[in-house]
Design a protein around this motif. Structure first.
Motif, short mmCIF file in Angstrom:
data_model
loop_
_atom_site.label_atom_id
_atom_site.label_comp_id
_atom_site.label_asym_id
_atom_site.label_seq_id
_atom_site.Cartn_x
_atom_site.Cartn_y
_atom_site.Cartn_z
N PHE A 1 62.13 22.80 -86.05
CA PHE A 1 61.40 24.06 -86.25
C PHE A 1 60.89 24.13 -87.69
CE2 PHE A 1 61.59 28.60 -87.52
CZ PHE A 1 60.59 29.07 -86.71
N VAL B 1 56.97 24.19 -89.03
CA VAL B 1 56.43 25.23 -89.92
C VAL B 1 55.87 24.59 -91.19
CG1 VAL B 1 57.09 27.18 -91.39
CG2 VAL B 1 57.90 27.09 -89.04
N PHE C 1 52.41 22.36 -90.53
CA PHE C 1 51.15 23.06 -90.24
C PHE C 1 50.86 24.18 -91.23
CE2 PHE C 1 52.13 20.97 -86.23
CZ PHE C 1 50.96 20.22 -86.11
N SER C 2 51.75 24.33 -92.18
CA SER C 2 51.51 25.33 -93.21
C SER C 2 50.49 24.81 -94.22
CB SER C 2 52.84 25.64 -93.87
OG SER C 2 52.66 26.30 -95.04
N ALA C 3 50.26 23.51 -94.25
CA ALA C 3 49.30 22.98 -95.23
C ALA C 3 48.67 21.66 -94.78
CB ALA C 3 50.00 22.79 -96.57
N ARG D 1 56.27 32.29 -98.03
CA ARG D 1 55.23 31.67 -97.22
C ARG D 1 55.77 31.15 -95.89
NH1 ARG D 1 50.93 27.43 -99.32
NH2 ARG D 1 50.21 26.57 -97.37
N TYR D 2 56.88 30.40 -95.98
CA TYR D 2 57.38 29.77 -94.75
C TYR D 2 57.95 30.80 -93.77
CZ TYR D 2 56.60 25.39 -97.15
OH TYR D 2 56.00 24.33 -97.81
N ASP E 1 55.04 32.19 -92.00
CA ASP E 1 54.55 31.23 -91.00
C ASP E 1 55.47 31.20 -89.78
OD1 ASP E 1 52.39 30.53 -92.51
OD2 ASP E 1 53.34 28.79 -93.42
N ALA E 2 56.78 31.20 -90.07
CA ALA E 2 57.75 31.16 -88.97
C ALA E 2 57.59 32.40 -88.09
CB ALA E 2 59.17 31.09 -89.53
N VAL F 1 54.95 31.80 -85.59
CA VAL F 1 55.41 30.93 -84.50
C VAL F 1 56.21 31.75 -83.49
CG1 VAL F 1 56.78 28.90 -83.90
CG2 VAL F 1 55.48 28.92 -86.03
N THR F 2 57.16 32.54 -84.00
CA THR F 2 58.00 33.29 -83.06
C THR F 2 57.19 34.36 -82.32
OG1 THR F 2 58.77 34.58 -84.95
CG2 THR F 2 60.27 32.91 -84.12
N LEU G 1 44.69 24.22 -95.62
CA LEU G 1 44.76 25.53 -94.93
C LEU G 1 46.14 25.77 -94.35
CD1 LEU G 1 41.60 26.19 -92.75
CD2 LEU G 1 42.05 26.82 -95.10
N ASP G 2 46.56 27.01 -94.37
CA ASP G 2 47.74 27.40 -93.61
C ASP G 2 47.24 27.70 -92.20
OD1 ASP G 2 49.70 28.73 -92.27
OD2 ASP G 2 50.39 29.88 -94.00
N TRP G 3 47.44 26.77 -91.30
CA TRP G 3 46.83 26.88 -89.98
C TRP G 3 47.43 28.00 -89.14
CZ3 TRP G 3 42.34 24.57 -89.14
CH2 TRP G 3 42.00 23.52 -89.98
N PHE G 4 48.61 28.46 -89.53
CA PHE G 4 49.21 29.55 -88.75
C PHE G 4 48.38 30.83 -88.92
CE2 PHE G 4 52.81 26.72 -89.65
CZ PHE G 4 53.16 26.43 -88.35
#
Ligand code: SF4
Lengths: 163, 505
Positions: free
Chosen positions: A13, A17, A20-22, B86-87, B90-91, B94-95, B250-253
């Motif tokens: 997981f 994260v 795909f964050s960068a 940031r993470y 992003d997480a 996802v959730t 890019l932060d694709w999320f």
């Protein structure tokens, strides 16, 4: 074993994260290209001339609305042409904003060009006359890769500015 | 058609659930806690954000330097906080995405759950701008791209007379005031709407969960911390409006749809976003599910015990002053707009007992379309069928394994939700010799269409919740067909065969 599977799931997981964050990279502009941005708001000329009201006509109006000139609200669209060397990069006629077509025409256009030296020509017409341009500007520009060259219209000096 | 999509989706989730069930008990499985995990990630975002704010400078010239200071000079704390910020954001995306997908696939969005489903849409519309404005504040090349592309999006709405993108022509035009405004949106404006939106999202639910289990919080926080340490978030070069950024990480999320602004046009992107949201909003009614009669209170048998109020997962029952002339002070009243006809209230009703000898079996609260009396009749009728040992399966009608069990030769009685079955029915079937064993089939805790069906059943059988199963019931003759801490079940058909074999010994 249970622990290991649990750690693996959380690890996957976190990796998902993180990745795909960068990644992957997004190439916005190719390495040998530059941008020319035409950005301005300019009001076209009114579609008709103003007319001076007669005294009788003025008397018929409510006192707070008595102005000498009766001007049509509607404006001409604004035509913008951008040429690099002999290639036309952008040629558009932009309608005035507002429901009565009496507002400014808004121009926002980013065009990609090959980096290098170019003879740039910009023409703007706001009188509805398609035969020529009411304002013109041409200049030789040296565009390094990634350069963002701006084309604007300065309302004060009524001139096209390339910078 | 939609049922087929649901079935395929459920199959995919269950396939994912299978290996996960090797590592997690159902109560600790992150897939069963997606909504609350999102809230937990937002807490991490908030706390790390407060730390960043202490050092952040809300000016064009100072923003980039202050973030660089946090990332490089204060890497051991500020840098980690930045990465966590940031993470965790992003997480959360996802959730949220998996949460939406799962609720859709398991049909948790139709009937009276439409409100919770639809109120999730504005939440997504808040969370994205919240994350995107965060990128803006760093004022690096990515921020420059985000600012210009967002301005292009705004300019395509034909209500602004001046071009917003025109504010980003050169560095002199970007004012501190504009920057402060963005900071206000990101730090105060949108978070307030977010909190209100989350409240709205859950307010029709009874006892909504707000936090995931502690172990899960610790594990996710730890994995985000490790990620932050191993792969810290860093800035691009400082924004320079005279140049165009060429390659972006890019932060694709959050920014996955931004390249579409350049590839198609801002107008198309709006259309796509609005159309997607529109489809989600109308999904509960496309097609509309067959309406079922809500639970019905029969005052002659309602003694005002309140168990239905305690157990209803949707707050559809409330106690009101008595309207008949009995000695009881209150009676149950069902709000038909909130009732999902799950029958969990019937499972909680002490008067829903099949042992009743006088008169018809009419409990204080019942489902007209699947009554307690019909269930009793079906138990008696099932007695006649099949081989020995006679295992009777009470299965949730929404559980796809019910069909598998029927094909495997099990005697199945479908119920709207496994929580609809009062524990006295198990006692009845075993003590009156209508079955040698009882298997209950429901959706595992967290997957239950009606939220608490499996949960309440587990507690009733463990004699922790009223109405409890009577002590004389031999629980070795009762099996659970879902994953629970003590059920030992990974697959209902295997469990059925194993259970039947154990009874035959
Ligand atoms: S049927 Fe379900 S939703 Fe309706 S009142 Fe009973 S417990 Fe509540």
């Amino acid at each position: 074993m249970k622990w290991l599977t649990e750690i693996t799931f959380y690890g996957l997981f976190a990796a998902f994260v993180g990745v795909f964050s960068a990644w992957p990279d997004y190439q916005l502009v190719a390495a040998d290209r530059a941008i020319v941005s035409v950005v301005f708001s300019h009001a076209g000329q009114r579609v008709g001339d103003c007319r001076i009201l007669t005294q009788d006509e003025l008397n018929e109006l409510p006192p707070n609305m008595r102005t000498m000139n009766d001007c049509p609200r509607e404006r001409h669209p604004v035509r913008v042409l951008l040429r690099s060397d002999s290639e036309t990069l952008y040629d558009a006629t932009l309608q005035p904003s507002g429901i009565w077509a009496d507002g400014k025409s808004n121009i926002y256009k980013r065009v990609e060009v090959q980096a290098g030296t170019h003879q740039l020509f910009v023409g703007v017409s706001d009188s509805g006359d398609d035969a020529g341009f009411d304002y013109e500007q041409s200049s030789v520009v040296d565009l390094v890769p990634g350069r963002n060259l701006i084309v604007q219209f300065d309302e004060q000096s009524q001139q096209i500015i390339i910078r | 058609m939609i049922e087929r999509v649901h079935r395929i989706g459920q199959g995919m989730f269950l396939a994912l659930q299978k290996p996960m069930s090797r590592a997690f008990e159902s109560t600790a499985n992150p897939l069963n806690h997606l909504g609350v995990l999102t809230i937990f990630f937002l807490w991490v975002v908030l706390i790390s954000g407060i730390w960043l704010l202490i050092f952040f400078s809300t000016s064009v010239s100072g923003a980039f330097d202050s973030v660089e200071y946090l990332t490089n000079e204060q890497w051991y704390l500020g840098g980690v906080m930045r990465s966590l910020h940031r993470y965790a954001s992003d997480a959360a995306i996802v959730t949220i995405f998996v949460h939406i997908l799962r609720e859709f696939m398991f049909n948790h969005y139709r009937r009276n759950r439409w409100f919770t489903w639809v109120s999730g849409v504005p939440l997504v519309w808040i969370i994205f701008p919240l994350g995107i404005t965060g990128y803006w504040l760093v004022w690096d090349e990515l921020a420059q791209y985000v600012a210009i592309s967002s301005a292009e999006l705004m300019d395509s709405i034909p209500i602004f007379t001046d071009s917003m993108a025109g504010n980003f022509l050169n560095d002199d035009l970007v004012s501190d005031r504009f920057f402060t405004l963005m900071a206000f949106f990101h730090l105060i404006g949108m978070p307030i709407f977010l909190v209100f939106g989350i409240w709205l999202h859950v307010f029709r639910l009874t006892s909504p969960r707000i936090n995931p289990p502690r172990r899960m919080m610790a594990a996710t926080l730890l994995c985000l911390l490790v990620l932050s340490a191993v792969y810290p978030a860093v800035s691009h070069e400082q924004a320079d409006l005279a140049m165009t950024p060429m390659v972006l990480r890019l932060d694709w999320f959050y920014l996955h749809f931004y390249p579409l602004i350049q590839i198609t046009s801002p107008g198309w992107v709006w259309l796509m976003l609005i159309a997607t949201s529109g489809v989600i909003v109308i999904a509960p009614w496309a097609p509309r599910e067959k309406a079922e009669s809500p639970a019905l209170v029969t005052l002659d048998y309602c003694n005002g015990c309140e168990r239905c109020v305690d157990d209803c997962p949707f707050g559809a029952v409330e106690m009101v002053p008595r309207t008949d002339d009995t000695n009881y002070s209150h009676q149950a009243e069902v709000d038909p707009d909130l009732c999902t006809s799950c029958g969990i209230c019937v499972g909680a009703c002490p008067t829903a007992t099949p042992f009743r000898s006088r008169g018809d079996l009419v409990p204080g609260i019942d489902l007209p379309d699947r009554s307690a009396a019909t269930l009793r009749d079906e138990i008696v009728a099932a007695d006649e069928q099949g081989a020995t040992p006679r295992v009777l399966v009470f299965g949730c009608r929404d559980d796809r394994q019910l069909r598998d069990l029927q094909e495997a030769g099990a005697r199945c009685i479908p119920v709207n939700c496994v929580g609809q079955l009062p524990p006295s029915y198990i006692d009845f079937a075993l003590s009156r010799d209508h079955a040698d064993g009882i298997m209950l089939l429901g959706c595992e805790n967290g997957l239950c269409t009606y939220r608490f069906g499996a949960n309440w059943t587990e507690q009733r059988l463990a004699r922790q919740r009223d109405p409890m199963v009577r002590r004389r019931v031999d629980l070795s003759r009762v099996a659970l067909g879902w994953q629970a801490p003590w059920s030992g079940c990974r697959n209902a058909v295997d469990k059925y065969k194993e259970f039947t074999a154990s009874l035959a010994k």
